[in-house]
Design a protein around this motif. Structure first.
Motif, PDB file in Angstrom:
ATOM      1  N   LYS A  74       0.858  -1.190   0.000  1.00  0.00           N
ATOM      2  CA  LYS A  74       0.000   0.000   0.000  1.00  0.00           C
ATOM      3  C   LYS A  74       0.885   1.228   0.000  1.00  0.00           C
ATOM      4  CE  LYS A  74      -2.105  -0.993   3.808  1.00  0.00           C
ATOM      5  NZ  LYS A  74      -3.016  -0.902   4.986  1.00  0.00           N
ATOM      6  N   PRO A  75       0.448   2.297  -0.657  1.00  0.00           N
ATOM      7  CA  PRO A  75       1.231   3.532  -0.641  1.00  0.00           C
ATOM      8  C   PRO A  75       1.267   4.135   0.769  1.00  0.00           C
ATOM      9  CG  PRO A  75      -0.420   3.569  -2.390  1.00  0.00           C
ATOM     10  CD  PRO A  75      -0.753   2.419  -1.514  1.00  0.00           C
ATOM     11  N   VAL A  76       2.367   4.801   1.093  1.00  0.00           N
ATOM     12  CA  VAL A  76       2.476   5.535   2.348  1.00  0.00           C
ATOM     13  C   VAL A  76       1.543   6.743   2.295  1.00  0.00           C
ATOM     14  CG1 VAL A  76       3.985   6.965   3.787  1.00  0.00           C
ATOM     15  CG2 VAL A  76       4.830   4.788   2.857  1.00  0.00           C
ATOM     16  N   ASN A  77       0.699   6.862   3.307  1.00  0.00           N
ATOM     17  CA  ASN A  77      -0.205   7.994   3.442  1.00  0.00           C
ATOM     18  C   ASN A  77       0.135   8.714   4.744  1.00  0.00           C
ATOM     19  OD1 ASN A  77      -2.435   9.674   4.103  1.00  0.00           O
ATOM     20  ND2 ASN A  77      -3.797   8.435   2.839  1.00  0.00           N
ATOM     21  N   PRO A  78       0.529   9.972   4.708  1.00  0.00           N
ATOM     22  CA  PRO A  78       0.977  10.648   5.933  1.00  0.00           C
ATOM     23  C   PRO A  78      -0.116  10.786   6.985  1.00  0.00           C
ATOM     24  CG  PRO A  78       0.731  12.225   4.132  1.00  0.00           C
ATOM     25  CD  PRO A  78       0.603  10.864   3.531  1.00  0.00           C
ATOM     26  N   ASP A  79      -1.381  10.675   6.581  1.00  0.00           N
ATOM     27  CA  ASP A  79      -2.481  10.782   7.535  1.00  0.00           C
ATOM     28  C   ASP A  79      -2.778   9.472   8.251  1.00  0.00           C
ATOM     29  OD1 ASP A  79      -3.132  13.539   7.113  1.00  0.00           O
ATOM     30  OD2 ASP A  79      -4.012  12.964   5.192  1.00  0.00           O
ATOM     31  N   SER A  80      -2.449   8.352   7.637  1.00  0.00           N
ATOM     32  CA  SER A  80      -2.899   7.079   8.207  1.00  0.00           C
ATOM     33  C   SER A  80      -1.809   6.024   8.368  1.00  0.00           C
ATOM     34  CB  SER A  80      -4.023   6.499   7.345  1.00  0.00           C
ATOM     35  OG  SER A  80      -3.580   6.286   6.006  1.00  0.00           O
ATOM     36  N   THR A  81      -0.676   6.180   7.706  1.00  0.00           N
ATOM     37  CA  THR A  81       0.389   5.174   7.820  1.00  0.00           C
ATOM     38  C   THR A  81       1.136   5.349   9.138  1.00  0.00           C
ATOM     39  OG1 THR A  81       0.670   5.048   5.421  1.00  0.00           O
ATOM     40  CG2 THR A  81       2.478   4.246   6.785  1.00  0.00           C
ATOM     41  N   PRO A 209      -5.729  15.080  24.171  1.00  0.00           N
ATOM     42  CA  PRO A 209      -5.914  16.531  24.061  1.00  0.00           C
ATOM     43  C   PRO A 209      -5.424  17.104  22.739  1.00  0.00           C
ATOM     44  CG  PRO A 209      -5.031  15.964  26.214  1.00  0.00           C
ATOM     45  CD  PRO A 209      -4.987  14.716  25.399  1.00  0.00           C
ATOM     46  N   LEU A 210      -4.388  16.481  22.145  1.00  0.00           N
ATOM     47  CA  LEU A 210      -3.840  16.986  20.879  1.00  0.00           C
ATOM     48  C   LEU A 210      -4.513  16.360  19.662  1.00  0.00           C
ATOM     49  CD1 LEU A 210      -0.003  17.121  21.673  1.00  0.00           C
ATOM     50  CD2 LEU A 210      -1.728  18.914  21.956  1.00  0.00           C
ATOM     51  N   GLY A 211      -5.426  15.428  19.869  1.00  0.00           N
ATOM     52  CA  GLY A 211      -6.092  14.765  18.740  1.00  0.00           C
ATOM     53  C   GLY A 211      -5.198  13.776  18.021  1.00  0.00           C
ATOM     54  N   MET A 212      -4.219  13.196  18.738  1.00  0.00           N
ATOM     55  CA  MET A 212      -3.286  12.228  18.142  1.00  0.00           C
ATOM     56  C   MET A 212      -3.878  10.820  18.250  1.00  0.00           C
ATOM     57  SD  MET A 212       0.327  13.865  19.543  1.00  0.00           S
ATOM     58  CE  MET A 212       1.375  12.691  18.661  1.00  0.00           C
ATOM     59  N   SER A 213      -4.925  10.575  17.479  1.00  0.00           N
ATOM     60  CA  SER A 213      -5.692   9.335  17.603  1.00  0.00           C
ATOM     61  C   SER A 213      -5.006   8.119  17.004  1.00  0.00           C
ATOM     62  CB  SER A 213      -7.066   9.516  16.949  1.00  0.00           C
ATOM     63  OG  SER A 213      -6.922   9.824  15.569  1.00  0.00           O
ATOM     64  N   MET A 214      -3.916   8.340  16.244  1.00  0.00           N
ATOM     65  CA  MET A 214      -3.212   7.233  15.585  1.00  0.00           C
ATOM     66  C   MET A 214      -1.848   6.980  16.245  1.00  0.00           C
ATOM     67  SD  MET A 214      -5.278   6.209  13.152  1.00  0.00           S
ATOM     68  CE  MET A 214      -4.276   5.345  11.929  1.00  0.00           C
ATOM     69  N   THR A 215      -1.716   7.378  17.499  1.00  0.00           N
ATOM     70  CA  THR A 215      -0.446   7.247  18.215  1.00  0.00           C
ATOM     71  C   THR A 215      -0.623   6.283  19.379  1.00  0.00           C
ATOM     72  OG1 THR A 215       0.165   9.493  17.586  1.00  0.00           O
ATOM     73  CG2 THR A 215       1.360   8.532  19.421  1.00  0.00           C
ATOM     74  N   SER A 216       0.385   5.426  19.597  1.00  0.00           N
ATOM     75  CA  SER A 216       0.244   4.375  20.609  1.00  0.00           C
ATOM     76  C   SER A 216       1.614   3.834  21.006  1.00  0.00           C
ATOM     77  CB  SER A 216      -0.597   3.220  20.057  1.00  0.00           C
ATOM     78  OG  SER A 216       0.094   2.598  18.966  1.00  0.00           O
ATOM     79  N   ILE A 217       1.606   2.990  22.028  1.00  0.00           N
ATOM     80  CA  ILE A 217       2.745   2.124  22.324  1.00  0.00           C
ATOM     81  C   ILE A 217       2.350   0.686  21.997  1.00  0.00           C
ATOM     82  CG2 ILE A 217       4.223   1.173  24.148  1.00  0.00           C
ATOM     83  CD1 ILE A 217       4.238   3.936  25.439  1.00  0.00           C
ATOM     84  N   GLU A 218       1.239   0.232  22.572  1.00  0.00           N
ATOM     85  CA  GLU A 218       0.661  -1.061  22.198  1.00  0.00           C
ATOM     86  C   GLU A 218      -0.268  -0.803  21.015  1.00  0.00           C
ATOM     87  OE1 GLU A 218       1.107  -4.060  23.604  1.00  0.00           O
ATOM     88  OE2 GLU A 218       2.307  -3.513  25.372  1.00  0.00           O
ATOM     89  N   SER A 256       3.438   6.175  15.530  1.00  0.00           N
ATOM     90  CA  SER A 256       2.627   7.342  15.196  1.00  0.00           C
ATOM     91  C   SER A 256       2.580   7.552  13.690  1.00  0.00           C
ATOM     92  CB  SER A 256       3.191   8.597  15.884  1.00  0.00           C
ATOM     93  OG  SER A 256       2.276   9.678  15.816  1.00  0.00           O
ATOM     94  N   THR A 257       1.689   8.438  13.292  1.00  0.00           N
ATOM     95  CA  THR A 257       1.614   8.864  11.895  1.00  0.00           C
ATOM     96  C   THR A 257       2.294  10.222  11.736  1.00  0.00           C
ATOM     97  OG1 THR A 257      -0.473  10.052  12.184  1.00  0.00           O
ATOM     98  CG2 THR A 257      -0.615   7.707  11.611  1.00  0.00           C
ATOM     99  N   THR A 258       2.604  10.554  10.510  1.00  0.00           N
ATOM    100  CA  THR A 258       3.187  11.862  10.216  1.00  0.00           C
ATOM    101  C   THR A 258       2.233  12.991  10.608  1.00  0.00           C
ATOM    102  OG1 THR A 258       4.495  10.922   8.422  1.00  0.00           O
ATOM    103  CG2 THR A 258       4.119  13.290   8.355  1.00  0.00           C
ATOM    104  N   ALA A 259       0.952  12.811  10.327  1.00  0.00           N
ATOM    105  CA  ALA A 259      -0.028  13.852  10.655  1.00  0.00           C
ATOM    106  C   ALA A 259      -0.125  14.069  12.168  1.00  0.00           C
ATOM    107  CB  ALA A 259      -1.395  13.473  10.090  1.00  0.00           C
ATOM    108  N   ASP A 260      -0.142  12.985  12.934  1.00  0.00           N
ATOM    109  CA  ASP A 260      -0.170  13.121  14.393  1.00  0.00           C
ATOM    110  C   ASP A 260       1.067  13.849  14.904  1.00  0.00           C
ATOM    111  OD1 ASP A 260      -2.617  11.943  14.734  1.00  0.00           O
ATOM    112  OD2 ASP A 260      -1.901  10.267  15.957  1.00  0.00           O
ATOM    113  N   MET A 261       2.231  13.541  14.336  1.00  0.00           N
ATOM    114  CA  MET A 261       3.460  14.207  14.764  1.00  0.00           C
ATOM    115  C   MET A 261       3.447  15.686  14.407  1.00  0.00           C
ATOM    116  SD  MET A 261       5.150  12.083  16.511  1.00  0.00           S
ATOM    117  CE  MET A 261       6.689  13.009  16.658  1.00  0.00           C
TER     118      MET A 261
END
Length: 464
Positions: A74-81, A209-218, A256-261
């Motif tokens: 799949k192509p890299v998507n900065p919002d979801s990859t 609080p920052l809306g970083m919904s695609m960021t995690s450790i697990e 994390s994703t690029t957008a979250d960062m």
């Protein structure tokens, strides 16, 4: 277990996601497109992504190449990859600890043993270790090996792992030597003061609080399909890499994703605030963009969580990240309200540095140096000798086999080393003639040269 796949390398230049260009600088975007696609093809990098934010807006946000190779590519998507960002995790740990300071739950200059419950720092030296020492990498812990496993079931709880591994080898607060164990202990403080797991704390107090919904450790099950698998190029093929589980997860385990960062960058540039959500007090956020410790104020040192560097006339606060299969880098340039995040496959490779340099060159000025600077002409022989990097393990069985670096005193009272020639600008400060390096020294209690720093993570100890 590594899985070897036969692949056909698909030309990466055809795959690129980008946002609308209301705020984009076309010249910069063209240069970055050329640089990234060329480097990815020549170095066989599978996928990459970056975001540039400036003046409160996203200037550019792009993805290149693929998340995986083979039939499910799949192509890299900065919002979801999702990529793994490695040691950039340390900046989140510092942010979390500073939030506790803002809530009057910890004093950065008091003994951390006052706050720790499960683990105690040994009293090897009379000087206590503080939270400030942990965030400037100056606590003086040995950098032991054995921090990673490749099976989740083998991961050791943080407090258990650290219990007998906080080995103190120097007094705190003297010199910054990049330290996994100091930041890991900072993460344990976050857990034990807040009563939450480290990931629960980050999710509640930073990511949500920052809306970083695609960021995690697990990595959540519902985001597994967004993960970009780590790759290393071995024997002419990109090989998928196993997942690294770190016992010291507050130092290196965020995904994390690029957008979250980009949201994280914006928060720091806005001095602790994103939209209507403030997660750090202004003065606290400034402490992450202000030198807190260095051997000399002219030598690039550490702020809380980030380290300094000057490029193209710009003062930047940075952090890199390396994990098996991934490389990443984050840069804040507060003076022009600029932030950059870049991530790609292949651990410890230079595409990230090339991207950062290209962006800073675009916004900065030409580096100017004086080929005939004013200088001291004292005898510099006391600085000559062999030096070892201080972020290696001192108590490991192979410590005597570690690489040393030589500084040589020249007849004209200059020093040569690290591929450069240095002149003495101050009694304990040297600068390279090409204008690219500044080197500072400190003495021990006996007045002898003990430590040397080339800036930020490049700290060395003189070998007697």
């Amino acid at each position: 277990m590594k899985i070897y796949l036969s692949i056909i390398f698909i030309t990466i230049t055809t795959i690129s996601f980008s946002q609308k260009k209301e705020y984009a600088n076309g010249d910069l975007e063209t240069k970055l497109d050329s640089l990234i696609t060329y480097t990815m093809e020549s170095e066989h990098i599978v996928g990459a992504s970056y975001i540039i934010v400036k003046d409160g807006k996203t200037l550019l946000k792009k993805g290149y190449g693929y998340t995986t190779l083979g039939k499910n590519s799949k192509p890299v998507n900065p919002d979801s990859t999702i990529f793994r960002i490695g040691s950039i995790t340390k900046t989140f740990t510092a942010t979390a600890l500073l939030q506790l300071k803002d809530r009057n739950l910890i004093n950065l200059n008091k003994d951390v043993n006052q706050y720790l419950k499960s683990v105690k720092v040994p009293s090897t030296y009379k000087e206590n270790i503080t939270a400030s020492h942990l965030m400037t990498h100056s606590a003086g812990f040995d950098e032991l090996s054995g921090r990673v496993v490749y099976n989740k079931k083998q991961q050791i709880p943080l407090k258990t792992f650290l219990d007998d591994k906080l080995i103190r080898i120097r007094k705190p607060g003297i010199v910054s030597a990049y330290s996994t164990f100091g930041i890991a202990l900072a993460g344990l403080l976050v857990q034990e003061i807040s009563g939450l797991t480290f990931e629960e704390y980050l999710k509640k107090n930073i990511w949500k609080p920052l809306g970083m919904s695609m960021t995690s450790i697990e990595l959540p099950k519902n985001q597994e399909n967004n993960l970009s698998i780590g790759y290393e190029y071995e024997n002419g093929i990109n090989v998928p890499q196993p997942w690294e589980w770190y016992h010291t997860y507050p130092a290196s385990s965020i995904n994390s994703t690029t957008a979250d960062m980009g949201k994280y960058l914006q928060m720091h540039l806005n001095l602790g605030k994103l939209n209507d959500n403030r997660i750090l007090k202004t003065e606290t956020a400034l402490s992450m963009q202000t030198q807190q410790l260095s051997v000399n104020s002219e030598v690039y040192g550490f702020a809380y969580g980030f380290y300094e560097k000057n490029q193209f006339g710009l003062k930047a606060y940075n952090h890199g990240g390396d994990m098996l299969g991934y490389s990443s880098f984050i840069t804040l340039v507060p003076e022009i309200n600029l932030g950059i995040f870049v991530v790609h496959h292949h651990e410890n490779t230079n595409l990230r540095n090339k991207v950062i340099s290209q962006v800073l060159e675009h916004f900065g000025t030409e580096n100017i140096y004086n080929p005939n600077p004013e200088r001291m002409r004292n005898d510099v022989s006391e600085f000559a000798g062999d030096y070892k990097w201080m972020s290696n393990c001192y108590t490991c069985s192979n410590s005597e086999q570690q690489t040393t670096y030589q500084l040589t005193a020249n007849d004209d009272n200059t020093l040569s080393g690290f591929g450069r020639k240095f002149y003495q600008a101050e009694p304990l400060l040297f600068k390279s003639y090409d204008g690219k390096r500044i080197m500072g020294f400190t003495r021990n209690e006996d007045g002898k040269i003990k430590y040397m720093s080339l800036g930020n993570v490049n700290a060395f100890e003189k070998v007697e």
